[in-house]
Design an enzyme around this catalytic site. Structure first.
Site, PDB file in Angstrom:
ATOM      1  N   HIS A 296       0.861  -1.188   0.000  1.00  0.00           N
ATOM      2  CA  HIS A 296       0.000   0.000   0.000  1.00  0.00           C
ATOM      3  C   HIS A 296       0.898   1.239   0.000  1.00  0.00           C
ATOM      4  O   HIS A 296       1.682   1.425   0.927  1.00  0.00           O
ATOM      5  CB  HIS A 296      -0.900  -0.023   1.229  1.00  0.00           C
ATOM      6  CG  HIS A 296      -1.877   1.103   1.272  1.00  0.00           C
ATOM      7  ND1 HIS A 296      -2.912   1.208   0.375  1.00  0.00           N
ATOM      8  CD2 HIS A 296      -1.964   2.181   2.083  1.00  0.00           C
ATOM      9  CE1 HIS A 296      -3.602   2.301   0.647  1.00  0.00           C
ATOM     10  NE2 HIS A 296      -3.047   2.915   1.672  1.00  0.00           N
ATOM     11  N   ASP A 298       0.545   5.169  -0.046  1.00  0.00           N
ATOM     12  CA  ASP A 298      -0.309   6.353  -0.034  1.00  0.00           C
ATOM     13  C   ASP A 298       0.253   7.356  -1.034  1.00  0.00           C
ATOM     14  O   ASP A 298       1.430   7.709  -0.957  1.00  0.00           O
ATOM     15  CB  ASP A 298      -0.382   6.936   1.374  1.00  0.00           C
ATOM     16  CG  ASP A 298      -1.211   6.039   2.293  1.00  0.00           C
ATOM     17  OD1 ASP A 298      -2.281   5.583   1.843  1.00  0.00           O
ATOM     18  OD2 ASP A 298      -0.784   5.779   3.425  1.00  0.00           O
ATOM     19  N   ASP A 408      -7.910   1.029   2.334  1.00  0.00           N
ATOM     20  CA  ASP A 408      -7.529   1.942   3.430  1.00  0.00           C
ATOM     21  C   ASP A 408      -8.378   3.200   3.480  1.00  0.00           C
ATOM     22  O   ASP A 408      -7.940   4.215   3.997  1.00  0.00           O
ATOM     23  CB  ASP A 408      -6.043   2.305   3.246  1.00  0.00           C
ATOM     24  CG  ASP A 408      -5.490   3.070   4.435  1.00  0.00           C
ATOM     25  OD1 ASP A 408      -5.941   2.814   5.557  1.00  0.00           O
ATOM     26  OD2 ASP A 408      -4.621   3.943   4.241  1.00  0.00           O
ATOM     27  N   HIS A 615      -7.052   9.271  -0.682  1.00  0.00           N
ATOM     28  CA  HIS A 615      -7.699   9.086   0.617  1.00  0.00           C
ATOM     29  C   HIS A 615      -6.962   9.650   1.839  1.00  0.00           C
ATOM     30  O   HIS A 615      -7.368   9.388   2.971  1.00  0.00           O
ATOM     31  CB  HIS A 615      -8.076   7.615   0.836  1.00  0.00           C
ATOM     32  CG  HIS A 615      -6.908   6.685   0.953  1.00  0.00           C
ATOM     33  ND1 HIS A 615      -6.559   5.802  -0.036  1.00  0.00           N
ATOM     34  CD2 HIS A 615      -6.017   6.483   1.937  1.00  0.00           C
ATOM     35  CE1 HIS A 615      -5.505   5.105   0.340  1.00  0.00           C
ATOM     36  NE2 HIS A 615      -5.159   5.497   1.545  1.00  0.00           N
TER      37      HIS A 615
HETATM   38 ZN   LIG Z   1      -3.673   4.634   2.730  1.00  0.00          ZN
END
Ligand SMILES: [Zn+2]
Length: 1063
Positions: A296, A298, A408, A615
């Site tokens: 993951h 971001d 997430d 997000h």
């Molecule tokens: Zn995230």
């Protein structure tokens, strides 16, 4: 010869005896073999110390991993610099000598190191590694290519290792040159004294270790076995046979190694014991775990966007290098934007990645441009996330994703199932609802049904994580925590360092292979989302269904934090809507001299908007640097968007020198009649037909009456409503001017437009969370600075009142209250200078309305939520999100609060609150400080909210009629709709079909209805229904009526897209 044979035979007998004796000893038959007491704690402790990188390393196995050490011969450094590899390799003279202990930095700067390595000739046949520790992330380049990253901590307790040679051979180069490109940040940024704290921008980094070593492979493999046995002994139920077996196998391995003095044979014997344990198979029918590598990343969070590009490169090249070594290893990867970044900045990595995508091992997932926020983006933004994502994957890899991937994100809109289906997606994976603070979500694999009845299969990996480290306890939790066992005996297991990147490690892959079919654990296989969901589909009839939104009972402050970003998002969504409408309207006129549709520029602006919907950006949970970057992107959209609007406008409008000629744009699909401000600042009451660009049509209307009263109160009245405010701007009375009576809508002895301040101190996640206990700290704002008075600008078409108040210790709020002629709404234009610390500002309206639910607008529709706290599920929704409006209605009467850039609402009983501003201090300690401007409106209504026009009014607040100087030669009108229940939401040129335009409509009331769409000035050649990817849905064309119209039936909240070819 004979004698020799006898001698040899006699020696053989002696040898056999010795071997037998030794076997007996190892079988425990020796009187000297000591069987210890069955003491679990000491045995566990013994294994622990035998693996320790800290204790007893002179005698344990850890101390035997690295046998030989040598320094890196020469280190050179160049930086800070943003130069690429190609650039720095041409300027070697910029590099300066550097030694262990030297510093570099500061935070987020980038540097290059050049390493000259000389491998001792005596290291032949050894595994040679570089150990490099500089406290931040790096990417190793060898032979002009990126090869591996230095960015995570692994099971060795050593942070940064790279295999220079798996087995150093005679023919290998002893001299090796490596480059390392360095980012001055760790995986999760550089928060000052804490991960989510504001960034320490001045931090310097130190090179603490730079050496080459040999790794003893026997010791390494046994070390891995022992680590796992130790973890299994602790994780499996204490009273289970397998736990004891694991512990005693580990204990026996230590005995063997110690007794053999860590000889080659000792390692072989030790590995036989572990092999026996790991190859004892799981029973038939055991839970099946589909493991997939995952990372993951971001797209921006505790580091800026620019750094994410390097995070992707680092994480992915390590993954690809592991793929070379582990032929079964699969890896899932979302966010088309990140693929595009790597394509543009790291072509070597992208080339390699494409090979593994083709093999089906590096698997693009999700189908969206980025992993966006699941609540705030508009319906059309959600659609474009899929359109841009799926289009990218199709163009680059020839595939579209079959699953939506949002592990997430802070909650999921109830219209996502329909949007997913429209993008060709029927499966969804997330795990975020495991973060719920109050209620445990009851399913892991289930059908999720949206507001229109669309369904997807949804899976929450039961391990409650998207970043597993392949530990036995994670596999056990994946099995035991699955709440749909029996209905579906399979789960997803995503492993690899995440959030700040990192991805899977070699150690994880070794552990996974040992535990793939091991009694006591679920059966684990390296898999793909397709394989997993195909397994689920087999038993889908048994699955339960969850209807409505997937609401996250946490992070509810993210509907409000970073108000500026939310406002920009809304304004940019509207602007892009208008740009696309204007250019499509222009194209529909078939004017020869009109410039071509600016697709490339529109796409560029959409991509910027979609990126900022990531997000952690749109929710407001990023560091200040990210918020600054996001605002720059928004400003680009606003500025470049205006240029596009003006270019279209120039071609549509005949500009004259007469400054009193105006034209108006109405990009909404209904006629509007309202007061507008002209470019010369004067007001007019005008009519503007739907979906048009027309010259001004001035209409007659009744004036607004402004009545100051003796007690300092002031009343406003028009043809639709009347209201009275006290000297602090509070609404003391609100009534409709309708024939059926005039019920007082403000609850007796209460005040509407009451500003209220709450303490806002969460448990940890500052920018994210508002806790339910904030409601206990309500403090009404009563400190009036400037009492309510009639504005100088107040006139017959617009009654205007003004007042200002002091809020908290340091903030001020000034409000302009407006009532326009013939308007059904009271408008509250608000200016705040906000300087608070952990305070939450809301505005509240206690309505004289009785209901058990409030209605909230979401993407392409609305949904009801309880306004009471009957159950824990009800009370956990104390702060909810909505788009442009929320409404509280009883039969035949209600009031809606509309907004132009806010998303947080809360309704308890009859009191509705709109959330205005927060003041968290982490991760951005300047979050929301400064000036804000926003508008909300109150709309009382009779009948139902659908019949009352609330939905339209909220669109109108957000998309005011836009005036242009000049005259349209002939009024330009695109289309007409014959029902209020259907809204034409988007009108653009088709991405796929050169000559077609795309019309996207949705049913907004929650009703089944028919809609006739009439194209105004053009003859329709052909109409086709399509999905959001603009793929035709059915083979038969839609029938075109004589009046250039076509008709379509809509079910509740249904979205429909049409490709329209004009003659
Ligand atoms: Zn995230």
């Amino acid at each position: 010869m004979a004698n020799k044979r006898i001698a040899s035979s006699s020696r053989d007998n002696w040898g056999e005896k010795l071997a037998r004796k030794s076997m007996e000893i190892s079988n425990g038959n020796s009187p000297f073999h000591h069987v210890t007491l069955k003491h679990r704690r000491t045995t566990l402790g013994r294994v622990d110390k035998f693996l320790s990188p800290i204790y007893f390393t002179d005698v344990n196995i850890f101390g035997r991993l690295y046998q030989r050490h040598a320094p890196v011969m020469l280190i050179k450094h160049f930086g800070p610099t943003n130069s690429t590899f190609q650039e720095i390799s041409k300027c070697e003279n910029h590099f300066k000598n550097f030694i262990v202990g030297d510093n570099f930095g500061p935070t987020f700067s980038r540097h290059w190191f050049k390493l000259s390595i000389e491998i001792p000739s005596s290291w032949i046949r050894e595994k040679v590694q570089l150990i490099w520790d500089m406290g931040c992330e790096g990417l190793i380049w060898r032979n002009n290519k990126p090869v591996f990253s230095l960015n995570y901590e692994d099971e060795f307790g050593v942070k940064k290792r790279y295999n220079i040679y798996e087995k150093f051979q005679q023919h290998n180069d002893r001299s090796v040159t490596l480059y390392i490109s360095v980012s001055c940040n760790r995986l999760l940024g550089e928060g000052k004294n804490g991960m989510i704290n504001p960034t320490d921008l001045k931090k310097m980094f130190t090179l603490t270790k730079a050496e080459i070593v040999t790794l003893n492979s026997d010791a390494y493999n046994t070390f891995l076995d022992l680590c796992l046995l130790h973890e299994l002994a602790k994780s499996l139920p204490e009273d289970s046979q397998r736990s004891t077996e694991a512990l005693y196998s580990a204990n026996e391995i230590i005995n063997i190694l110690v007794k053999s003095k860590f000889s080659e044979q000792g390692y072989t014997n030790a590995r036989d014991i572990s092999k026996k344990f790991f190859t004892t198979k799981t029973r038939d029918g055991e839970h099946i775990v589909h493991a997939m590598g995952h990372c993951h990343i971001d797209s921006a969070w505790l580091w800026p966007y620019s750094e994410t590009i390097h995070k992707c490169a680092r994480s992915w090249i390590s993954t690809l290098t592991l793929m070379d070594k582990f032929p079964d290893f699969t890896f899932v990867c979302s966010q088309a934007q990140q693929f595009e970044w790597v394509k543009e900045n790291y072509p070597e990595i992208y080339k390699k990645l494409k090979i593994y995508v083709k093999e089906g091992r590096f698997i693009p997932v999700g189908g969206t441009w980025i992993e966006m926020d699941g609540n705030i983006p508009s319906g059309e933004s959600m659609i474009r996330q899929f359109v841009f994502g799926q289009r990218f994957f199709l163009e680059e890899f020839g595939i579209t994703c079959k699953e939506f991937w949002l592990p997430d994100t802070f909650g999921y809109s109830a219209n996502l199932p329909q949007i997913m289906n429209e993008a060709g997606i029927h499966n969804f994976l997330t795990q975020k609802l495991s973060w719920n603070l109050v209620n445990t979500f009851p399913h892991n694999t289930f059908h999720w049904e949206g507001i229109d009845g669309s369904r997807v299969i949804c899976h929450f990996p039961p391990g409650d994580s998207y970043g597993m480290h392949v530990k036995p306890e994670e596999l056990l939790k994946t099995m035991s925590n699955h709440k749909d066992k029996g209905r579906s005996d399979t789960s997803v297991f995503l492993f690899g360092f995440g959030d700040g990147g990192g991805g899977p490690t070699e150690g994880m892959l070794h552990r996974l292979s040992r535990m793939s079919n091991c009694a006591g654990l679920p059966k684990v296989k390296m898999s793909t989302p397709d394989q997993f969901f195909a397994d689920v589909v087999k038993t889908q009839d048994k699955l339960c269904t969850w209807v409505g939104e997937l609401f996250l009972e946490l992070h509810n402050g993210t509907y409000t934090t970073q108000a500026k970003i939310k406002k920009f998002n809304r304004k940019c969504e509207i602007l892009l809507h208008n740009i696309e409408f204007m250019w499509t309207l222009a194209e529909s006129q078939k004017k020869k001299d009109f410039p071509p549709y600016p697709r490339q520029e529109i796409d560029r602006l959409w991509k910027l908007l979609l990126l900022n919907q990531f997000h952690d950006v749109l929710p407001g949970s990023s560091i200040e640097l990210v918020n600054q970057d996001a605002c720059k992107y928004y400003e680009d959209i606003m500025k470049s968007g205006e240029i596009l609007i003006n270019t279209a406008n120039k071609s549509l409008i005949k500009h004259t020198k007469n400054k009193t000629e105006f034209s108006f744009l109405n990009s909404l699909s209904w006629d509007r009649k309202e007061v507008v401000e002209l470019p010369d600042k004067s007001l007019s009451f005008i009519f503007c037909p739907s979906l048009s660009m027309t010259s001004i049509h001035i209409c007659e209307t009744d004036p607004v009456i402004v009545e100051p009263q003796k007690n300092g109160m002031i009343s406003l009245r028009n043809s639709k409503l009347r209201c009275t405010f006290d000297n602090g701007g509070r609404l003391v009375s609100l009534q409709l001017n309708n024939a059926e009576g005039s019920k007082e809508l403000i609850k007796s002895s209460h005040f509407g437009n009451q500003l209220v301040l709450f303490d806002d101190v969460p448990l940890f996640w500052d920018a994210w969370d508002v806790m339910d206990y904030h409601l206990e700290t309500r403090s009404p704002v009563l400190d009036v600075i400037e009492p309510l008075h009639v504005s100088e600008k107040s006139c017959e078409l617009r009654g205007i009142l003004e007042f200002s108040v002091r809020i908290g210790d340091n903030s001020k709020l000034k409000q302009t209250i407006e009532l326009d002629a013939d308007s059904p709404v009271i408008r509250f234009k608000t200016f705040v200078d906000w300087q608070e610390n952990h305070k939450f500002l809301k505005v509240e309206f206690p309505w004289n309305i009785h209901s058990t639910k409030a209605t909230h607008e979401v993407q392409f529709g609305h949904l009801e939520r309880p306004n009471h706290q009957n159950t824990s599920w009800d009370s956990a929704r104390f702060e909810v999100w909505a788009h442009k409006w929320a409404d509280l209605s009883e039969y035949n009467c209600g009031v809606a609060i509309l907004n132009d850039c806010k998303y947080g609402y809360s309704t308890f009983g009859s009191t509705m609150r709109l959330s205005l501003l927060r003041s968290p201090k982490a991760p951005d300690d300047n979050a929301d400080m400064g000036e804000h401007e926003f508008t909300y409106e109150v709309m009382p209504h009779s009948k139902s909210l659908q019949e009352s026009g609330v939905i339209k009014q909220a669109f109108q607040l957000n998309n005011p009629l836009r005036a242009f100087e000049g005259k349209v030669e002939n009024d330009l009108k695109l289309a007409n709709l014959n029902t209020d229940a259907v809204i034409l939401d988007t009108c653009k040129k088709s991405d796929v079909h050169k000559d077609a335009m795309l019309l996207r409509l949705y049913e907004a009331f929650g009703s089944s209805t028919e809609c006739e769409i009439t194209l105004s000035n053009s003859c329709i050649k052909k109409v086709e229904r399509c999905n959001i990817l603009e793929e035709p849905k059915e083979s038969c064309d839609i029938e075109i009526n004589e009046n250039h119209s076509f008709t379509s039936s809509f079910s509740p909240f249904q979205i429909q897209s049409f490709l329209v070819w004009l003659d």
